[in-house]
Design a protein around this motif. Structure first.
Motif, PDB file in Angstrom:
ATOM      1  N   ILE A  10      -5.538   6.808   0.038  1.00 21.01           N
ATOM      2  CA  ILE A  10      -4.793   7.265  -1.140  1.00 21.01           C
ATOM      3  C   ILE A  10      -3.309   6.955  -1.014  1.00 21.01           C
ATOM      4  CG2 ILE A  10      -4.026   9.332  -2.377  1.00 21.01           C
ATOM      5  CD1 ILE A  10      -6.799  10.526  -1.828  1.00 21.01           C
ATOM      6  N   VAL A  11      -2.742   7.157   0.176  1.00 20.31           N
ATOM      7  CA  VAL A  11      -1.291   7.049   0.349  1.00 20.31           C
ATOM      8  C   VAL A  11      -0.849   5.671   0.829  1.00 20.31           C
ATOM      9  CG1 VAL A  11       0.687   7.984   1.598  1.00 20.31           C
ATOM     10  CG2 VAL A  11      -1.105   9.517   0.802  1.00 20.31           C
ATOM     11  N   ILE A  12      -1.465   5.169   1.897  1.00 19.74           N
ATOM     12  CA  ILE A  12      -0.973   3.959   2.553  1.00 19.74           C
ATOM     13  C   ILE A  12      -1.540   2.682   1.933  1.00 19.74           C
ATOM     14  CG2 ILE A  12      -0.858   2.734   4.761  1.00 19.74           C
ATOM     15  CD1 ILE A  12      -1.013   5.490   6.119  1.00 19.74           C
ATOM     16  N   LYS A  13      -2.818   2.695   1.558  1.00 22.80           N
ATOM     17  CA  LYS A  13      -3.469   1.476   1.076  1.00 22.80           C
ATOM     18  C   LYS A  13      -2.789   0.869  -0.154  1.00 22.80           C
ATOM     19  CE  LYS A  13      -7.998  -0.463   0.093  1.00 22.80           C
ATOM     20  NZ  LYS A  13      -9.438  -0.184   0.045  1.00 22.80           N
ATOM     21  N   PRO A  14      -2.416   1.648  -1.174  1.00 25.67           N
ATOM     22  CA  PRO A  14      -1.740   1.016  -2.325  1.00 25.67           C
ATOM     23  C   PRO A  14      -0.423   0.328  -1.947  1.00 25.67           C
ATOM     24  CG  PRO A  14      -2.460   3.222  -2.892  1.00 25.67           C
ATOM     25  CD  PRO A  14      -2.674   3.065  -1.429  1.00 25.67           C
ATOM     26  N   ILE A  15       0.295   0.919  -1.025  1.00 23.61           N
ATOM     27  CA  ILE A  15       1.559   0.310  -0.579  1.00 23.61           C
ATOM     28  C   ILE A  15       1.281  -1.013   0.125  1.00 23.61           C
ATOM     29  CG2 ILE A  15       3.548   0.607   0.959  1.00 23.61           C
ATOM     30  CD1 ILE A  15       3.216   3.678   0.434  1.00 23.61           C
ATOM     31  N   LEU A  16       0.268  -1.016   1.001  1.00 27.98           N
ATOM     32  CA  LEU A  16      -0.072  -2.247   1.718  1.00 27.98           C
ATOM     33  C   LEU A  16      -0.591  -3.330   0.773  1.00 27.98           C
ATOM     34  CD1 LEU A  16      -1.792  -0.842   4.933  1.00 27.98           C
ATOM     35  CD2 LEU A  16       0.488  -1.841   4.719  1.00 27.98           C
ATOM     36  N   ILE A  17      -1.349  -2.933  -0.219  1.00 28.33           N
ATOM     37  CA  ILE A  17      -1.867  -3.920  -1.179  1.00 28.33           C
ATOM     38  C   ILE A  17      -0.725  -4.555  -1.961  1.00 28.33           C
ATOM     39  CG2 ILE A  17      -3.182  -4.153  -3.324  1.00 28.33           C
ATOM     40  CD1 ILE A  17      -5.284  -2.341  -2.082  1.00 28.33           C
ATOM     41  N   ILE A  18       0.258  -3.751  -2.361  1.00 26.10           N
ATOM     42  CA  ILE A  18       1.403  -4.303  -3.095  1.00 26.10           C
ATOM     43  C   ILE A  18       2.228  -5.215  -2.189  1.00 26.10           C
ATOM     44  CG2 ILE A  18       3.618  -3.705  -4.164  1.00 26.10           C
ATOM     45  CD1 ILE A  18       2.164  -1.233  -5.330  1.00 26.10           C
ATOM     46  N   LEU A  19       2.439  -4.803  -0.934  1.00 19.99           N
ATOM     47  CA  LEU A  19       3.239  -5.622  -0.019  1.00 19.99           C
ATOM     48  C   LEU A  19       2.555  -6.938   0.340  1.00 19.99           C
ATOM     49  CD1 LEU A  19       4.640  -2.902   2.409  1.00 19.99           C
ATOM     50  CD2 LEU A  19       5.889  -4.165   0.648  1.00 19.99           C
ATOM     51  N   THR A  20       1.225  -6.937   0.372  1.00 20.51           N
ATOM     52  CA  THR A  20       0.492  -8.141   0.757  1.00 20.51           C
ATOM     53  C   THR A  20      -0.168  -8.833  -0.434  1.00 20.51           C
ATOM     54  OG1 THR A  20      -1.523  -6.868   1.216  1.00 20.51           O
ATOM     55  CG2 THR A  20       0.027  -7.199   3.049  1.00 20.51           C
ATOM     56  N   THR A  43      -6.204 -15.328  -0.751  1.00 16.58           N
ATOM     57  CA  THR A  43      -7.526 -15.237  -0.118  1.00 16.58           C
ATOM     58  C   THR A  43      -8.584 -14.682  -1.070  1.00 16.58           C
ATOM     59  OG1 THR A  43      -7.071 -13.022   0.751  1.00 16.58           O
ATOM     60  CG2 THR A  43      -6.520 -14.909   2.170  1.00 16.58           C
ATOM     61  N   LEU A  44      -8.244 -14.598  -2.347  1.00 16.67           N
ATOM     62  CA  LEU A  44      -9.157 -14.095  -3.379  1.00 16.67           C
ATOM     63  C   LEU A  44      -9.659 -12.683  -3.077  1.00 16.67           C
ATOM     64  CD1 LEU A  44     -11.189 -17.368  -3.950  1.00 16.67           C
ATOM     65  CD2 LEU A  44      -9.227 -16.536  -5.248  1.00 16.67           C
ATOM     66  N   GLY A  45      -8.787 -11.866  -2.539  1.00 16.35           N
ATOM     67  CA  GLY A  45      -9.100 -10.461  -2.303  1.00 16.35           C
ATOM     68  C   GLY A  45      -9.705 -10.161  -0.946  1.00 16.35           C
ATOM     69  N   LEU A  46     -10.014 -11.176  -0.164  1.00 20.51           N
ATOM     70  CA  LEU A  46     -10.634 -10.936   1.143  1.00 20.51           C
ATOM     71  C   LEU A  46      -9.685 -10.275   2.141  1.00 20.51           C
ATOM     72  CD1 LEU A  46     -12.751 -14.172   1.589  1.00 20.51           C
ATOM     73  CD2 LEU A  46     -13.533 -11.888   0.972  1.00 20.51           C
TER      74      LEU A  46
END
Length: 114
Positions: free
Chosen positions: A44-54, A61-64
């Motif tokens: 909930i907290v960290i994953k959205p930040i990492l997805i935006i940064l990467t 990589t088409l989402g991989l």
């Protein structure tokens, strides 16, 4: 009530994944419940930040690359929760993939019950 049900299902999926993969271990079902909470909070907290940064790498990589992000969150959870061990990043990646597949099966079973 549904939140508790999903929490228990996630803990069972974590226990099954740890049982099937020799590079991971969970001491008890209570530890699996704690891992489910910590991993849920990380998602909930960290994953959205990492997805935006990467995002550029994820698009390339088409989402991989999200598998790598999930593995990082599993590895991070293993550092925080005593009794949950992941030997290395490769096992964390396999654990994340297997956990996703098991949770997918449980979600499909839940839809058929409803």
């Amino acid at each position: 009530m549904q939140l508790i049900f999903h929490w228990v299902i996630a803990a069972v999926a974590i226990a099954i994944s740890a049982y099937l993969l020799p590079g991971t271990s969970v001491d008890s079902l209570v530890t699996a419940l704690i891992v489910a909470v910590v991993l849920g909070l990380a998602n909930i907290v960290i994953k959205p930040i990492l997805i935006i940064l990467t995002l550029p790498v994820t698009l390339l990589t088409l989402g991989l690359f999200t598998f790598v992000i999930n593995a990082f969150l599993v590895w991070l959870t293993s550092l925080v929760v005593p009794g949950f061990e992941v030997q290395n990043f490769g096992w964390a990646l396999l654990f994340a993939i297997l956990l996703s597949l098991i949770q997918l099966v449980f979600r499909q079973m839940e839809k058929k019950v409803e």
